[in-house]
Design an enzyme around this catalytic site. Structure first.
Site, mmCIF file in Angstrom:
data_model
loop_
_atom_site.group_PDB
_atom_site.id
_atom_site.type_symbol
_atom_site.label_atom_id
_atom_site.label_comp_id
_atom_site.label_asym_id
_atom_site.label_seq_id
_atom_site.Cartn_x
_atom_site.Cartn_y
_atom_site.Cartn_z
ATOM 1 N N SER A 1 -32.689 -37.022 79.489
ATOM 2 C CA SER A 1 -31.943 -37.215 80.131
ATOM 3 C C SER A 1 -32.033 -38.742 80.704
ATOM 4 C CB SER A 1 -31.770 -36.449 81.401
ATOM 5 O OG SER A 1 -30.789 -37.150 82.431
ATOM 6 N N TYR B 1 -35.940 -31.794 88.741
ATOM 7 C CA TYR B 1 -35.214 -31.961 87.332
ATOM 8 C C TYR B 1 -35.453 -33.159 86.527
ATOM 9 C CZ TYR B 1 -30.991 -32.888 84.359
ATOM 10 O OH TYR B 1 -30.216 -33.030 83.133
HETATM 11 P P1 NAD Z 1 -23.669 -26.980 80.529
HETATM 12 O O1 NAD Z 1 -23.746 -26.440 81.965
HETATM 13 O O2 NAD Z 1 -22.651 -26.975 79.744
HETATM 14 O O3 NAD Z 1 -24.970 -26.381 79.585
HETATM 15 C C1 NAD Z 1 -26.061 -25.757 80.298
HETATM 16 C C2 NAD Z 1 -26.434 -24.578 79.782
HETATM 17 O O4 NAD Z 1 -27.717 -24.194 79.860
HETATM 18 C C3 NAD Z 1 -25.205 -23.558 80.160
HETATM 19 O O5 NAD Z 1 -24.132 -23.422 79.520
HETATM 20 C C4 NAD Z 1 -26.230 -22.191 80.227
HETATM 21 O O6 NAD Z 1 -25.865 -21.547 79.172
HETATM 22 C C5 NAD Z 1 -27.550 -22.739 79.890
HETATM 23 N N1 NAD Z 1 -28.494 -22.118 80.847
HETATM 24 C C6 NAD Z 1 -28.946 -22.607 81.947
HETATM 25 N N2 NAD Z 1 -29.821 -21.746 82.341
HETATM 26 C C7 NAD Z 1 -30.132 -20.736 81.501
HETATM 27 C C8 NAD Z 1 -30.845 -19.459 81.355
HETATM 28 N N3 NAD Z 1 -31.829 -19.369 82.323
HETATM 29 N N4 NAD Z 1 -30.787 -18.987 80.488
HETATM 30 C C9 NAD Z 1 -29.812 -19.261 79.191
HETATM 31 N N5 NAD Z 1 -29.108 -20.357 79.384
HETATM 32 C C10 NAD Z 1 -29.253 -21.148 80.599
HETATM 33 O O7 NAD Z 1 -24.109 -28.516 80.908
HETATM 34 P P2 NAD Z 1 -24.538 -29.576 80.078
HETATM 35 O O8 NAD Z 1 -24.455 -30.912 80.941
HETATM 36 O O9 NAD Z 1 -23.775 -29.597 78.474
HETATM 37 O O10 NAD Z 1 -26.086 -29.367 79.813
HETATM 38 C C11 NAD Z 1 -26.772 -29.434 78.674
HETATM 39 C C12 NAD Z 1 -27.934 -30.059 78.705
HETATM 40 O O11 NAD Z 1 -27.858 -31.564 78.813
HETATM 41 C C13 NAD Z 1 -29.107 -29.814 80.112
HETATM 42 O O12 NAD Z 1 -30.347 -29.563 79.384
HETATM 43 C C14 NAD Z 1 -29.009 -30.915 80.659
HETATM 44 O O13 NAD Z 1 -29.862 -31.097 81.486
HETATM 45 C C15 NAD Z 1 -28.599 -31.943 79.689
HETATM 46 N N6 NAD Z 1 -28.056 -33.369 80.398
HETATM 47 C C16 NAD Z 1 -26.762 -33.061 80.926
HETATM 48 C C17 NAD Z 1 -26.273 -34.469 81.344
HETATM 49 C C18 NAD Z 1 -24.748 -34.416 81.845
HETATM 50 O O14 NAD Z 1 -24.253 -35.383 82.668
HETATM 51 N N7 NAD Z 1 -23.948 -33.494 81.690
HETATM 52 C C19 NAD Z 1 -27.137 -35.536 81.525
HETATM 53 C C20 NAD Z 1 -28.313 -35.301 80.954
HETATM 54 C C21 NAD Z 1 -28.720 -34.343 80.275
#
Ligand code: NAD
Ligand code: MG
Length: 289
Positions: free
Chosen positions: A181, A194
């Protein structure tokens, strides 16, 4: 539409893990735009958290590139997983659904074995599941042990477990892609736990790439900036949403679809054959160094 003051996202809040159907506006996962060019022919991928957000965009792109996929997600997210499966199958790829909680070691290991068994092998592991919590008024003083456990277990422990388990199924040409991230480089105070996990994930990526290089297995990370996914309204304050992503040089949040190209490139054994141990930023212009 976006302008200088407003990203077009109204105030909104959900409880974690959050659902796509409750979001306004709906995110773009490349449903109408990704054009496959057979860049991952006959490959098999496990995408943790592949029901929604970035994971869904990766699932759709991978399917259109000729790759079968398995998705891990929490049981509450079944409706999102079903929608992702519809898009994957429409592309002519197989989609294995594996509901379960990855913070449970046995569940995490079982999910990887089930994915490999049902897909008939494993070439790509996308460690994408993640958790954050930003509704904190007093910074680190508000951080509870339960929150720390959830953040560290989801983002780090699960990544170690799924990686260990996946390696028993992987051979030369395989690759692992971890979700870092912008928070690893430029941490926000409410995300102190985080952000620390994301810095650790960069370090894990480099170290694992060194260990697995001799086996011909590549390890990389993608560092997104602010991306419009369920994670955001499910973990931040409602009134922060209209400002979300406006602090980037490109002046807007990114859509999940805008991440897929980095993953297809890094997963491709021909296009990224000499790329390992690196972090690709997809941040709307914010620096990742
Ligand atoms: P999202 O909510 O669509 O995806 C995150 C997923 O993590 C969830 O759908 C869920 O299925 C899974 N998850 C969480 N806890 C879990 C558990 N205990 N067991 C099984 N599955 C679990 O959101 P996203 O933003 O697409 O996130 C995906 C990745 O991207 C994450 O690692 C997040 O930290 C990273 N990220 C996102 C952003 C952003 O701005 N959205 C920025 C930087 C990094
Ligand atoms: Mg989800």
């Amino acid at each position: 539409m976006t302008d200088h003051l407003n990203n077009g996202i109204p105030p909104q809040e959900q409880q974690p893990p959050g659902l796509t159907s409750e979001m306004t506006p709906q995110p773009d996962h490349g449903e109408q735009s990704w054009v496959g060019r057979n860049r991952l022919p006959g490959m098999k991928a496990l995408i943790t958290g592949g029901d929604s957000g970035i994971g869904r965009a990766v699932a759709i792109a991978f399917a259109r590139e000729g790759c079968d996929v398995a998705l891990c997600y929490l049981p509450d997210e079944q409706s999102d997983a079903d929608d992702t499966r519809t898009w994957v199958e429409e592309a002519g790829a197989r989609c294995v659904l594996l509901p379960g909680d990855l913070t449970d070691e046995q569940a995490a290991r079982n999910a990887v074995d089930s994915a490999a068994d049902q897909l008939g092998g494993l070439d790509i592991l996308i460690n994408n599941a993640g958790f954050q919590w930003a509704r904190r008024e007093h910074g680190i003083a508000d951080l509870t042990t339960a929150e720390m456990d959830r953040t560290f277990k989801t983002n780090l422990y699960a990544m170690f477990w799924t990686t260990q388990q996946a390696l028993s199924h992987m051979s030369e040409g395989a690759s692992i892609i971890n979700l870092s991230s912008i928070q690893a480089y430029d941490p926000s105070t409410p995300l102190i736990d985080y952000a620390a996990t994301k810095a650790a994930i960069n370090n894990f990526t480099v170290n694992l790439a060194a260990e697995l290089g001799p086996r011909g297995i590549r390890v990389n990370a993608v560092a997104p900036g602010p991306i419009w996914t369920p994670l955001q309204p499910a973990t931040k304050a409602a009134d922060s949403m209209p400002k979300f992503g406006m602090n980037t040089p490109l002046g807007r949040p990114g859509q999940p679809a805008e991440l897929a190209g980095a993953f297809v490139f890094l997963a491709s054994p021909t296009e990224a054959s000499y790329v390992s141990g690196t972090v690709v930023g997809v941040t709307g212009g914010r620096p990742v160094f």
